[in-house]
Structure formats: C-alpha cells, structure tokens
Design a protein around this motif. Sequence first.
Motif, short mmCIF file in Angstrom:
data_model
loop_
_atom_site.label_atom_id
_atom_site.label_comp_id
_atom_site.label_asym_id
_atom_site.label_seq_id
_atom_site.Cartn_x
_atom_site.Cartn_y
_atom_site.Cartn_z
N LYS A 22 0.89 -1.22 0.07
CA LYS A 22 0.09 0.01 0.01
C LYS A 22 0.81 1.28 0.09
O LYS A 22 1.96 1.44 0.68
N ASP A 23 0.41 2.30 -0.86
CA ASP A 23 1.12 3.37 -0.76
C ASP A 23 1.18 4.28 0.74
O ASP A 23 0.04 4.56 1.26
N SER A 24 2.30 4.37 1.11
CA SER A 24 2.18 5.23 2.58
C SER A 24 1.95 6.43 2.62
O SER A 24 1.80 7.03 3.61
N THR A 25 2.05 7.19 1.39
CA THR A 25 1.88 8.56 1.20
C THR A 25 0.32 8.84 1.05
O THR A 25 -0.20 8.48 -0.15
N PRO A 26 -0.47 9.35 2.07
CA PRO A 26 -1.81 9.69 1.72
C PRO A 26 -2.06 10.79 0.63
O PRO A 26 -1.09 11.66 0.50
N ASN A 27 -3.06 10.81 -0.13
CA ASN A 27 -3.25 11.77 -1.08
C ASN A 27 -3.99 12.83 -0.37
O ASN A 27 -5.28 12.85 -0.36
N LEU A 28 -3.64 13.74 0.29
CA LEU A 28 -4.02 14.75 1.12
C LEU A 28 -4.78 16.00 0.20
O LEU A 28 -4.15 16.17 -1.05
N PRO A 29 -6.12 16.44 0.49
CA PRO A 29 -6.53 17.40 -0.29
C PRO A 29 -5.49 18.52 -0.16
O PRO A 29 -4.98 18.81 0.58
N LYS A 62 -7.09 12.59 -4.93
CA LYS A 62 -7.84 11.20 -4.77
C LYS A 62 -9.17 11.10 -4.40
O LYS A 62 -10.02 10.68 -5.20
N ASN A 63 -9.27 11.57 -3.43
CA ASN A 63 -10.78 11.34 -2.69
C ASN A 63 -11.51 12.54 -2.80
O ASN A 63 -11.12 13.68 -2.81
N ASN A 64 -13.08 12.42 -2.60
CA ASN A 64 -13.80 13.40 -2.64
C ASN A 64 -13.52 14.39 -1.48
O ASN A 64 -13.46 13.82 -0.44
N LEU A 65 -13.83 15.89 -1.64
CA LEU A 65 -13.62 16.54 -0.48
C LEU A 65 -14.96 16.41 0.31
O LEU A 65 -16.07 16.13 -0.26
N LEU A 66 -15.12 16.52 1.66
CA LEU A 66 -16.14 16.19 2.55
C LEU A 66 -16.58 17.50 3.11
O LEU A 66 -17.51 17.98 3.22
N ALA A 67 -15.52 18.14 3.82
CA ALA A 67 -15.91 19.42 4.90
C ALA A 67 -14.94 20.34 5.17
O ALA A 67 -13.67 19.94 5.02
N TYR A 68 -15.43 21.27 5.70
CA TYR A 68 -14.41 22.63 5.70
C TYR A 68 -14.55 22.72 7.60
O TYR A 68 -15.67 22.40 8.15
N ILE A 69 -13.66 23.10 8.22
CA ILE A 69 -13.36 23.49 9.69
C ILE A 69 -12.78 24.64 9.76
O ILE A 69 -11.37 24.89 9.17
N VAL A 70 -13.32 25.61 10.62
CA VAL A 70 -12.38 26.89 10.96
C VAL A 70 -12.37 26.85 12.38
O VAL A 70 -13.47 26.70 12.88
N GLY A 121 -11.03 10.88 5.34
CA GLY A 121 -10.51 11.40 6.59
C GLY A 121 -9.29 12.07 6.49
O GLY A 121 -8.73 12.40 7.73
N ASN A 122 -8.55 12.14 5.55
CA ASN A 122 -7.30 12.89 5.30
C ASN A 122 -7.77 14.38 5.65
O ASN A 122 -8.63 14.88 5.01
N LEU A 123 -6.68 15.06 6.40
CA LEU A 123 -6.80 16.64 6.54
C LEU A 123 -5.72 17.29 6.28
O LEU A 123 -4.81 16.86 6.48
N THR A 124 -5.95 18.61 5.73
CA THR A 124 -4.89 19.41 5.39
C THR A 124 -5.58 20.77 6.04
O THR A 124 -6.47 21.11 6.16
N SER A 125 -4.39 21.32 6.67
CA SER A 125 -4.69 22.66 7.32
C SER A 125 -3.62 23.87 7.06
O SER A 125 -2.66 23.50 6.67
N LYS A 126 -4.50 25.06 7.17
CA LYS A 126 -3.36 26.31 7.02
C LYS A 126 -3.77 27.26 8.12
O LYS A 126 -4.96 27.18 8.68
N GLU A 127 -2.84 27.81 8.72
CA GLU A 127 -3.03 28.69 9.84
C GLU A 127 -2.06 29.88 9.79
O GLU A 127 -0.97 29.88 9.17
N PHE A 128 -2.43 31.02 10.54
CA PHE A 128 -1.82 32.04 10.98
C PHE A 128 -2.21 32.69 11.99
O PHE A 128 -3.22 32.42 12.66
N THR A 129 -1.24 33.61 12.60
CA THR A 129 -1.48 34.02 13.92
C THR A 129 -1.73 35.69 13.81
O THR A 129 -0.83 36.26 13.16
#
Length: 133
Positions: A22-29, A62-70, A121-129
């Motif tokens: 199995k490919d150990s690198t997830p296909n993150l959005p 690779k996978n369909n987008l599901l939700a956003y979180i703030v 269930g793959n998750l990508t995030s961006k942040e700032f302060t």
Amino acid sequence: MKISGQFLLLCFLAVLLWGCSKDSTPNLPKLTLKTGAGYTYTNTTIRKAASFKVGIVAEKTKNNLLAYIVDYSLDGGPVINSGNGPVTAAGTVNFESDFNLITRNQAGTEKWIFRITDSEGNLTSKEFTLTVQ
C-alpha cells in the motif's frame, strides 16, 4: 538447469508482496489561502474588534472533498471551533469560500486554523496568527 520449487515460491511471494504494498503517502486534499487584496493569509498585527476576511481554496486529489473546519485559539489556549460545514455536493472536486471574521476586543494573539477533509478522513490545514493590539 533445474530451478528448485522453493526458489520459485520465494520469487512469487516477493513479487506478490512488492506489487501489493500500500502507498504509505496519503493523497491529502490541497488547501490554499487566498492572497489577493483584502484577504488576511499570514501572521500580522491587527486592531482590536477589527474585521478581516479569509478565503480558502480546496482541491480534490484522490478522494472527494467532504467538509471544511474553521478553528481558533486565543493566547495559546485551547482550540475553539468557529464553524464547519459540508463542501456542497458529493463528489466535489474544488471548493472555495470566504469568511468574514472579527478579532476580539482585547489585546493578545489569535491563531486561526482552516482545514479541509476528504471522504477518507485525510486532513490538510493552513494557519496564521494575528497579534491583536
């Protein structure tokens, strides 16, 4: 030249295991913050009770987008959910949204976190302060 049955079995198992790994690198959005005029997208200093706008652009890999979180965190405290929701229709390839937000009326720091999740269930995030003065 005679090849042993054990050698053939060993070769077969090696090919089978190598080919089925199995490919150990997830296909993150993919997720980016909008950087145009009027958008906040990086660490900065801002006034108390000031309005600011953040835009996100998410792209399916690779996978369909599901939700956003703030989420946000005040002065290094616990993470608080500001909002979340579906990315519209099932099978969405791209998602784009703007958020009009307001800093609190108190000096300190506000860490803002924007996330996108996919159907696996793959998750990508961006942040700032923001330093609020």
